[in-house]
Design an enzyme around this catalytic site. Structure first.
Site, PDB file in Angstrom:
ATOM      1  N   CYS A  99       0.807  -1.224   0.000  1.00 20.69           N
ATOM      2  CA  CYS A  99       0.000   0.000   0.000  1.00 20.69           C
ATOM      3  C   CYS A  99       0.839   1.272   0.000  1.00 20.69           C
ATOM      4  O   CYS A  99       0.295   2.359  -0.156  1.00 20.69           O
ATOM      5  CB  CYS A  99      -0.933   0.018   1.195  1.00 20.69           C
ATOM      6  SG  CYS A  99      -1.628  -1.602   1.557  1.00 20.69           S
ATOM      7  N   HIS A 131      -3.445   7.650   5.628  1.00 21.58           N
ATOM      8  CA  HIS A 131      -3.508   6.309   5.033  1.00 21.58           C
ATOM      9  C   HIS A 131      -4.797   5.611   5.451  1.00 21.58           C
ATOM     10  O   HIS A 131      -5.435   4.950   4.645  1.00 21.58           O
ATOM     11  CB  HIS A 131      -2.289   5.496   5.460  1.00 21.58           C
ATOM     12  CG  HIS A 131      -2.303   4.090   4.936  1.00 21.58           C
ATOM     13  ND1 HIS A 131      -2.138   3.803   3.607  1.00 21.58           N
ATOM     14  CD2 HIS A 131      -2.504   2.901   5.551  1.00 21.58           C
ATOM     15  CE1 HIS A 131      -2.220   2.488   3.427  1.00 21.58           C
ATOM     16  NE2 HIS A 131      -2.441   1.916   4.595  1.00 21.58           N
ATOM     17  N   GLU A 190      -2.265   4.934  13.169  1.00 14.57           N
ATOM     18  CA  GLU A 190      -1.955   6.150  12.416  1.00 14.57           C
ATOM     19  C   GLU A 190      -2.206   7.402  13.249  1.00 14.57           C
ATOM     20  O   GLU A 190      -1.434   8.349  13.185  1.00 14.57           O
ATOM     21  CB  GLU A 190      -2.774   6.231  11.135  1.00 14.57           C
ATOM     22  CG  GLU A 190      -2.456   7.513  10.365  1.00 14.57           C
ATOM     23  CD  GLU A 190      -2.683   7.398   8.892  1.00 14.57           C
ATOM     24  OE1 GLU A 190      -3.413   6.486   8.486  1.00 14.57           O
ATOM     25  OE2 GLU A 190      -2.139   8.232   8.156  1.00 14.57           O
ATOM     26  N   LYS A 222     -10.150   7.422   1.697  1.00 17.34           N
ATOM     27  CA  LYS A 222     -10.535   6.012   1.508  1.00 17.34           C
ATOM     28  C   LYS A 222     -11.953   5.790   2.000  1.00 17.34           C
ATOM     29  O   LYS A 222     -12.570   4.787   1.622  1.00 17.34           O
ATOM     30  CB  LYS A 222      -9.578   5.073   2.254  1.00 17.34           C
ATOM     31  CG  LYS A 222      -8.179   5.014   1.631  1.00 17.34           C
ATOM     32  CD  LYS A 222      -7.279   4.008   2.339  1.00 17.34           C
ATOM     33  CE  LYS A 222      -5.872   4.005   1.756  1.00 17.34           C
ATOM     34  NZ  LYS A 222      -5.147   5.278   1.969  1.00 17.34           N
ATOM     35  N   HIS A 281     -10.002   1.327  -0.543  1.00 17.86           N
ATOM     36  CA  HIS A 281      -8.548   1.218  -0.458  1.00 17.86           C
ATOM     37  C   HIS A 281      -7.998   0.897  -1.843  1.00 17.86           C
ATOM     38  O   HIS A 281      -8.285  -0.164  -2.393  1.00 17.86           O
ATOM     39  CB  HIS A 281      -8.179   0.133   0.552  1.00 17.86           C
ATOM     40  CG  HIS A 281      -6.735   0.116   0.939  1.00 17.86           C
ATOM     41  ND1 HIS A 281      -5.786   0.929   0.354  1.00 17.86           N
ATOM     42  CD2 HIS A 281      -6.073  -0.638   1.850  1.00 17.86           C
ATOM     43  CE1 HIS A 281      -4.614   0.683   0.909  1.00 17.86           C
ATOM     44  NE2 HIS A 281      -4.751  -0.265   1.815  1.00 17.86           N
ATOM     45  N   PHE A 295       1.860  -3.464   3.820  1.00 20.55           N
ATOM     46  CA  PHE A 295       2.250  -4.783   4.309  1.00 20.55           C
ATOM     47  C   PHE A 295       3.745  -4.939   4.107  1.00 20.55           C
ATOM     48  O   PHE A 295       4.329  -4.408   3.154  1.00 20.55           O
ATOM     49  CB  PHE A 295       1.512  -5.873   3.525  1.00 20.55           C
ATOM     50  CG  PHE A 295       0.069  -6.038   3.900  1.00 20.55           C
ATOM     51  CD1 PHE A 295      -0.753  -6.861   3.137  1.00 20.55           C
ATOM     52  CD2 PHE A 295      -0.485  -5.392   4.998  1.00 20.55           C
ATOM     53  CE1 PHE A 295      -2.093  -7.034   3.469  1.00 20.55           C
ATOM     54  CE2 PHE A 295      -1.819  -5.553   5.335  1.00 20.55           C
ATOM     55  CZ  PHE A 295      -2.625  -6.385   4.560  1.00 20.55           C
TER      56      PHE A 295
END
Lengths: 414, 426
Positions: A163, A303, A314, A335, A340, A399
């Site tokens: 991501c 994010h 976050e 998002k 996403h 990830f």
């Protein structure tokens, strides 16, 4: 000899998007300010029996909207075509459809190798048997196809950081321009996880929202009732340019990239550390590179994917980096509307930041109903607002425990 | 005054052995690892001429052996090579965590059908896959570990975790230039002051069903089965494609003053990096003479040198790529007197994909250290159209080597070159 001994300045001169809430910049921006969700029942295959049967699909782009060399386009799957379209739009927006041949232009794409037909191929036993298949299923095919189509011989990078991919691609492009390796870089990313394989994999790690009865209200980053992310798809591409080069050709300047940093969490593969330390290092690094302080930032495109632990992490990262100033920043996760976009998310987030500094408005985080005490910042709940945005930051975490942050400033703002 | 970047650690896992010594000794002796590979049953249609890493036990190389359960084979190779390099450097990473970068040339996400066969078969009939049935019944047979094991940046993740690294990073799934790109990006990052130390390298295994099928369909792999050891024939008149291979290599790059201050052993110096995206044609992309020439010229300019002593060629072994490479390199090298000697380690190692640039960089450093260029053992019938000063097939070349280049390209027409120099005595 090195191109430059000290880093130069880099500006944004073109934008292009393909998203579930609009695939032109004006449509995208007005959808964001309206608070429109792109989520709905998955239409492209039968997802009705899956634990999650909805996603945010791109509906308004026919793949034949892609123009240019058909031979090269035939190498591109759906998500790569999104990238191709967004890149073409960004180049057109920048006035670089037919650049001067002396211009050194490179490409930096953040994406991952996807295999949307993988399960079907196992079922039917179909092997790869076309001479172009080895290119089609490579991660770097879009970067190569763009370079080949346009004659862009400059630095050609493909970055796969889950991501954080396109945020990193943008950062690398920015740095190469700073040091004079090119005059222009087309940079961003593309992705699509809306296929049975990814639906399976993400369901199994319990990452997806199961709000099947109300898809448009499922993506609710920071909200107390968030229950997972919403798969999305799309692309964001930006034309970055050395300032002197942009000014010499009279280009329109959207804004200036002020800083970039990437970091590792050294924690877990698919979980963020609760204290947000890895991401905050990236944010701090971007501020330091930009020689700015926390109080200079007016907007953060977070994010935040609408997962319980990710959004908390976050929030902690923002506080860790910005301290008390965090409470004065408008923080929104778009998002909540686009879903996403995975590898494309950082680039689309940067585009939101560029639009924020040019229009002096911040889009909302929609679906905010109940406050989560652990997430207590100003997330611009439900309704966008006007705000003088001098500097905006986009953050991305992927990830593998990798992070990236970019700062963009209003052009002309000191 | 630009910062200098030296190599203070190396790690290597190739079909010629684990550790630098084993690979280098075999290359010097002209021993090829290429053979008929039959052990990957599901790579249909008989054997593949290639090379594999033999007798590799991940837990012997990787400290946290529980984590090896989540590693695919190529990832384990990469993590092992990085661990070797870290150990070789004798650097204490804990004091510098935010100033250590990690740059990896990677193959990209992996798609192993074995995780899904049972689930798919439960949900399929003569008409194909029924997604409803798959979701209702098949999904439960799919291991939730697939997603984790298939991550495209797993080596970067495991390396950063093992050494508690927090700094700058990049993971590049750029095909055969990936390893070279990773080292080049790390080099520039240190030179420009973003970081002081970096892990930089690449890992790959071409033995994945989809990839072997796809390379076969593109007729990129050699069909020669006997003698298999000589089947990968760079710049040879009868060359017909590459030998599929696997492996990994990592370097520790370090800012020179930092390295000297702690008395580090210096394997060599990285002095230049250049790239060029110039595909041969829009039909088939692929490497081009102009791409090879431009990448080399750019790297030489970056290094501020006019001439080099040797080139480690990409040497893919296909008809097109080798011809383009020879023409492109000649355009640059013919201006140097004497013309640089050219060797091609793939003739004994095979094509290790995203690892190749990194493996060949480590080989180049050893060559510079020992003043020896390995033979091109399989170039028995020189192609007259490939006009370079090649090392012979039957013996290596002994010479003092000060500055050398390592050349790479990928199937998309991207080219990358590194320029390396002998480590200066401290």
């Amino acid at each position: 000899m090195p191109d430059r001994l000290i880093p130069g300045r880099v500006v944004v001169t073109g934008l292009g998007v393909v998203t579930p809430i609009g695939s032109t910049i004006p449509q995208f921006w007005s959808s964001l300010l309206e608070g429109r969700s792109g989520a709905g029942v998955i239409s492209r295959f039968d997802a009705s029996q899956f634990p999650t049967g909805f996603a945010a699909e791109v509906h308004d782009v026919a793949e034949d909207r892609a123009s240019g060399d058909p031979q090269l386009r035939s190498l591109l799957d759906r998500k790569n075509l999104f990238g191709w379209i967004a890149a073409s739009d960004a180049l057109h927006d920048a006035g670089l459809d037919a650049p001067d041949t002396r211009t050194r232009i490179g490409v930096a794409i953040g994406t991952e190798r996807r295999a949307p037909d993988f399960l079907h191929r196992i079922a039917t036993g179909s092997p790869y048997n076309h001479p172009a298949d080895h290119l089609r299923c490579s991660t770097f095919v879009l970067a190569s196809a763009l370079a080949a189509a346009k004659g862009f011989t400059g630095p050609n990078m493909t970055v796969a950081a889950a991501c954080a991919s396109s945020a990193q691609a943008l950062g690398i492009a920015y740095q190469k321009l700073q040091w004079g390796e090119a005059d222009v870089m087309v940079a961003g990313g593309c992705d699509s996880l809306i296929d049975p394989l990814m639906l399976t994999a993400f369901s199994q790690i319990d990452a997806l929202s199961k709000r099947n009865d109300d898809p448009s209200r499922a993506s609710r980053p920071f909200d107390r009732r968030r229950d997972g992310l919403v798969l999305g798809e799309g692309a964001g591409m930006v034309v970055l340019e050395r300032l002197e080069h942009a000014q010499a050709r009279g280009a329109h300047l959207y804004g200036e990239i002020l800083g970039y940093a990437s970091s590792c969490n050294s924690y877990r593969a698919i979980e963020s550390p609760p204290d947000g330390r890895g991401l905050s290092l990236a944010m701090q690094g971007a501020l330091r590179a930009a020689k700015r302080i926390p109080e200079d930032v007016d907007y953060i495109n977070a994010h935040a994917t609408s997962t319980p632990e990710g959004d908390r992490s976050e929030t902690a990262a923002i506080k860790r980096c910005f301290g008390a100033a965090a409470y004065g920043i408008a923080v929104s996760s778009t998002k909540s509307m686009t879903g996403h976009l995975f590898a494309a998310s950082g680039a689309v987030g940067l585009i939101v930041c560029v639009l924020a500094v040019t229009h002096n408005a911040v889009p909302p985080t929609i679906n905010q109903e109940v406050r989560d005490p652990a997430c207590d910042l100003d997330y611009v709940p439900n309704v966008g607002r006007e705000r003088n945005v001098r500097i905006a930051l986009v953050s991305a975490s992927g990830f593998g425990g990798v992070n990236a942050a970019l700062l963009v400033g209003k052009w002309g703002h000191a | 005054m630009r910062r200098s970047v030296v190599v203070t650690g190396v790690g290597l896992v190739t079909p010629l052995g684990s550790g630098c010594r084993a690979t280098w000794d075999s290359l010097c002796a002209g021993r090829s690892a290429i053979r008929a590979v039959t052990e990957f049953e599901d790579l249909a249609a008989g054997s593949v001429t290639g090379a594999t890493v033999r007798d590799f036990v991940a837990s012997e190389h990787i400290r946290d052996d529980r984590s090896t359960r989540d590693m695919t084979r190529p990832v384990a190779l990469g993590v092992a090579a990085a661990a070797q390099a870290a150990s070789d450097s004798a650097l204490d990473f804990s004091g510098v965590a935010e100033r250590v970068g990690t740059f990896v040339g990677a193959p990209g996400r992996s798609y192993d059908p074995d995780y899904f066969r049972e689930a798919v078969s439960l949900a399929s009939d003569t008409h194909g896959l029924h997604l409803g049935r798959f979701a209702a019944a098949g999904m439960d047979c799919v291991s939730p570990l697939w997603l984790l094991s298939a991550l495209g940046n797993n080596v970067l993740y495991f390396v950063s975790l093992e050494h508690h690294l927090l700094g700058m990073n990049g993971n590049f799934p750029c095909g055969d230039v990936a390893g070279t790109l990773a080292i080049g990006e790390a080099f520039h990052a240190i030179q420009r002051g973003y970081i002081d130390v970096a892990f930089a390298g690449g890992y790959d295994s071409l033995f994945e069903t989809d990839r072997i099928e796809a390379y076969r369909a593109a007729q990129l792999m050699t069909q020669m089965r006997a003698p298999a050891s000589l089947a990968h024939r760079p710049f040879d008149r009868h060359r017909d494609g590459f030998a599929a291979s696997e492996g990994a290599a990592f370097l520790i790059l370090e800012e020179a003053a930092h390295a000297r201050q702690r008395g580090a052993r210096i394997h060599g110096e990285v002095v230049g990096y250049g790239t060029a995206a110039v595909p041969l044609s829009r039909m088939s992309l692929g490497p081009s003479a102009r791409g090879f020439a431009t990448a080399l010229q750019t790297a030489l300019a970056d290094a501020d040198v006019d001439a080099i002593d040797a080139v480690f060629a990409y040497g893919l072994g296909t008809r097109s790529s080798d011809l383009e490479e020879a023409v492109g390199l000649n355009e640059v090298l013919r201006r140097c007197r004497p013309r640089a000697r050219v060797t091609a380690p793939k003739c004994m190692v095979g094509n290790t994909g995203a690892a190749s640039g990194a493996i060949e960089t480590v080989v180049a450093l050893m060559a510079v250290r020992d003043g020896f260029l390995p033979p091109i053992v399989s170039r028995l019938n020189p192609d007259p159209e490939c006009d370079l000063d090649f090392v012979a097939a039957d013996r290596g070349h002994t010479a003092a080597l000060g500055t050398v280049a390592v050349c790479s390209a990928n199937a998309g027409g991207n080219h990358a070159t590194l320029v390396l120099r002998a480590g200066r005595p401290s």
